[in-house]
Enzyme design. Structure first.
Site, PDB file in Angstrom:
ATOM      1  N   ASN A 109      -2.367   4.876  11.444  1.00 38.93           N
ATOM      2  CA  ASN A 109      -1.358   4.113  11.704  1.00 38.93           C
ATOM      3  C   ASN A 109      -0.238   4.083  10.500  1.00 38.93           C
ATOM      4  O   ASN A 109      -0.529   4.331   9.377  1.00 38.93           O
ATOM      5  CB  ASN A 109      -1.372   2.683  11.996  1.00 38.93           C
ATOM      6  CG  ASN A 109      -1.473   1.604  10.748  1.00 38.93           C
ATOM      7  OD1 ASN A 109      -0.167   1.396  10.390  1.00 38.93           O
ATOM      8  ND2 ASN A 109      -2.502   1.586  10.275  1.00 38.93           N
ATOM      9  N   PHE A 113       4.781  -2.539   8.340  1.00 36.80           N
ATOM     10  CA  PHE A 113       5.178  -3.732   8.142  1.00 36.80           C
ATOM     11  C   PHE A 113       6.039  -4.423   9.125  1.00 36.80           C
ATOM     12  O   PHE A 113       6.967  -5.101   8.656  1.00 36.80           O
ATOM     13  CB  PHE A 113       5.548  -4.420   6.610  1.00 36.80           C
ATOM     14  CG  PHE A 113       4.452  -4.436   5.543  1.00 36.80           C
ATOM     15  CD1 PHE A 113       3.000  -4.120   5.855  1.00 36.80           C
ATOM     16  CD2 PHE A 113       4.671  -4.543   4.387  1.00 36.80           C
ATOM     17  CE1 PHE A 113       2.022  -3.984   5.186  1.00 36.80           C
ATOM     18  CE2 PHE A 113       3.762  -4.616   3.415  1.00 36.80           C
ATOM     19  CZ  PHE A 113       2.542  -4.358   3.710  1.00 36.80           C
ATOM     20  N   SER A 171      -1.381  -1.611   1.557  1.00 36.93           N
ATOM     21  CA  SER A 171      -0.834  -0.714   2.540  1.00 36.93           C
ATOM     22  C   SER A 171      -0.352   0.519   2.109  1.00 36.93           C
ATOM     23  O   SER A 171       0.498   0.481   1.141  1.00 36.93           O
ATOM     24  CB  SER A 171       0.289  -1.339   3.442  1.00 36.93           C
ATOM     25  OG  SER A 171       0.831  -0.410   4.386  1.00 36.93           O
ATOM     26  N   ASN A 173       1.381   2.410   3.734  1.00 35.37           N
ATOM     27  CA  ASN A 173       2.961   2.791   4.714  1.00 35.37           C
ATOM     28  C   ASN A 173       4.019   2.188   4.148  1.00 35.37           C
ATOM     29  O   ASN A 173       5.042   2.038   4.785  1.00 35.37           O
ATOM     30  CB  ASN A 173       2.346   2.455   6.186  1.00 35.37           C
ATOM     31  CG  ASN A 173       1.334   2.944   6.507  1.00 35.37           C
ATOM     32  OD1 ASN A 173       1.397   4.173   6.557  1.00 35.37           O
ATOM     33  ND2 ASN A 173       0.677   2.336   7.319  1.00 35.37           N
ATOM     34  N   THR A 174       3.994   1.346   3.074  1.00 38.06           N
ATOM     35  CA  THR A 174       5.305   1.009   2.266  1.00 38.06           C
ATOM     36  C   THR A 174       5.273   1.829   0.872  1.00 38.06           C
ATOM     37  O   THR A 174       4.301   1.463   0.151  1.00 38.06           O
ATOM     38  CB  THR A 174       5.140  -0.490   2.111  1.00 38.06           C
ATOM     39  OG1 THR A 174       5.167  -1.234   3.260  1.00 38.06           O
ATOM     40  CG2 THR A 174       6.355  -1.141   1.341  1.00 38.06           C
ATOM     41  N   LYS A 209      -5.778  -8.155  -1.006  1.00 40.41           N
ATOM     42  CA  LYS A 209      -6.393  -7.200  -0.176  1.00 40.41           C
ATOM     43  C   LYS A 209      -6.130  -5.868  -0.893  1.00 40.41           C
ATOM     44  O   LYS A 209      -4.930  -5.596  -1.233  1.00 40.41           O
ATOM     45  CB  LYS A 209      -5.648  -7.098   1.231  1.00 40.41           C
ATOM     46  CG  LYS A 209      -6.322  -6.098   2.359  1.00 40.41           C
ATOM     47  CD  LYS A 209      -5.961  -6.419   3.588  1.00 40.41           C
ATOM     48  CE  LYS A 209      -6.707  -5.431   4.702  1.00 40.41           C
ATOM     49  NZ  LYS A 209      -6.382  -5.833   5.979  1.00 40.41           N
ATOM     50  N   ASN A 238      -8.278  -2.016   2.982  1.00 41.56           N
ATOM     51  CA  ASN A 238      -7.311  -1.735   3.795  1.00 41.56           C
ATOM     52  C   ASN A 238      -7.617  -0.492   4.271  1.00 41.56           C
ATOM     53  O   ASN A 238      -8.598   0.064   4.121  1.00 41.56           O
ATOM     54  CB  ASN A 238      -6.012  -1.758   3.096  1.00 41.56           C
ATOM     55  CG  ASN A 238      -4.786  -2.204   4.335  1.00 41.56           C
ATOM     56  OD1 ASN A 238      -4.804  -1.585   5.231  1.00 41.56           O
ATOM     57  ND2 ASN A 238      -3.912  -2.774   3.753  1.00 41.56           N
TER      58      ASN A 238
END
Length: 350
Positions: A109, A113, A171, A173-174, A209, A238
């Protein structure tokens, strides 16, 4: 029933399938499971001084906007973590942004967020009848000028409605979010969180996390910083930007975070490293590839005090918590233990 519906569900775009799952839970279209192992003493435990029926949690990412966490408790989860929630509502990254790797039992993915924003989520929680231990996972908005302050906004927004708050620095993805793993940045972030807690006169437990892709030398640094700042739990881990070499699906090189079975071993090795360093002073919540009683058993033996899952439910269905408990109980009885905590840390990985 899920096994019969799965081929049909897997023909649907994975993000649309997820939306359908949320709606089904919201409108009670997925019945609560019959859980013959509920209240079994073999799983009884405590997290942040609160009694849990079992140590199996739903990871952040499934219920991003706190819409169905009460329904997840009814499916047999011992605790639920919602989010990641940012101060302001945001759409996330462009679609398509979720990819199902069926033969690998994995997802990739790059959602970024996507969520309704802190105030909306907070008000939704205040109106709900919380049925169990609720964690709220917080992060910064993509376009913010001050990421550190965004974490403080999340803390100030949720400290009165959450049982614990998770600081998500992991994450992929940021952009550059994982820079918070660096020693000086993590120290500054957690010092600010601690000061804000004191200013709020709050005792809310804080979890952090982390990424599965950290370097060897960062394990020691992170452990020392978490201990120094009296962090109550570490979530390991994660999704991974790496671990693609052995994947079979043609979509294996999609940009984003990999979750599911392919990161199970990577997660377990990292859990074991933190277990040896933290020596029980900080609770470890193990995540990555949990989809069976054996996978849960393995997480506990390498040092996890609790486990979380998400991708496992995508592939095994809403009954997964009950299935894990049933199979895990058989393994524990085989070992002659009275409570699962007896096996925590029994295995050392090199």
């Amino acid at each position: 029933m899920f096994s019969k519906l799965r081929p049909l569900i897997f023909k649907i775009d994975p993000e649309k399938a997820h939306t359908l799952a949320i709606k089904s839970l919201k409108f009670n279209l997925i019945p609560s499971v019959f859980d013959e192992i509920k209240d079994d003493s073999i799983f009884k435990t405590k997290l942040f001084d609160k009694e849990l029926d079992n140590p199996i949690g739903m990871a952040a990412g499934f219920d991003k906007n706190a819409e169905v966490y009460s329904a997840l408790f009814k499916l047999g989860f011992g605790f639920v973590e919602v989010g990641t929630v940012t101060p302001l509502k945001q759409y996330g990254n462009p679609k398509p942004r979720v990819f199902r790797l069926v033969e690998d039992q994995a997802l990739i993915n790059r959602l970024g967020f996507n969520n309704h924003g802190a105030e909306i989520v907070k008000n939704r929680i205040k109106l709900d009848n919380n049925l169990g231990l609720l964690g709220i996972n917080i992060g910064p908005n993509k376009d913010t000028d001050d990421r550190l302050n965004d974490y403080l906004i999340g803390l100030k927004t949720f400290y009165e409605v959450a049982d614990y708050i998770t600081i998500n620095i992991s994450s992929p993805n940021t952009e550059n979010l994982r820079n918070f793993h660096e020693e000086s940045k993590l120290q500054e972030l957690l010092k600010c969180i601690s000061k804000e807690k004191n200013d709020l006169n709050s005792t809310i437990p804080i979890a952090v996390k982390i990424s599965p892709d950290i370097h060897e030398d960062q394990v020691n640094q992170i452990s020392e910083i978490l201990l120094e700042n009296e962090i109550k739990a570490i979530i390991v881990s994660n999704t991974s930007e790496a671990t693609r070499d052995k994947l079979g699906n043609i979509q294996r090189h999609q940009k984003g975070g990999l979750s599911g079975k392919p990161i199970e071993e990577k997660s377990n090795v990292l859990i074991n490293k933190f277990y040896k360093l933290l020596k029980g002073k900080i609770k470890i919540i193990g995540v990555g590839g949990v989809d069976s009683g054996q996978a849960a058993y393995d997480k506990f033996t390498v040092g996890a005090d609790f486990i979380q899952l998400y991708t496992g439910m995508v592939f095994k269905g809403p009954n997964i918590a009950r299935i894990i408990k049933k199979d895990l109980k058989e393994l524990l009885i085989r070992d002659g233990v009275k409570n699962y905590t007896e096996i925590i840390g029994n295995k050392t990985l090199s």
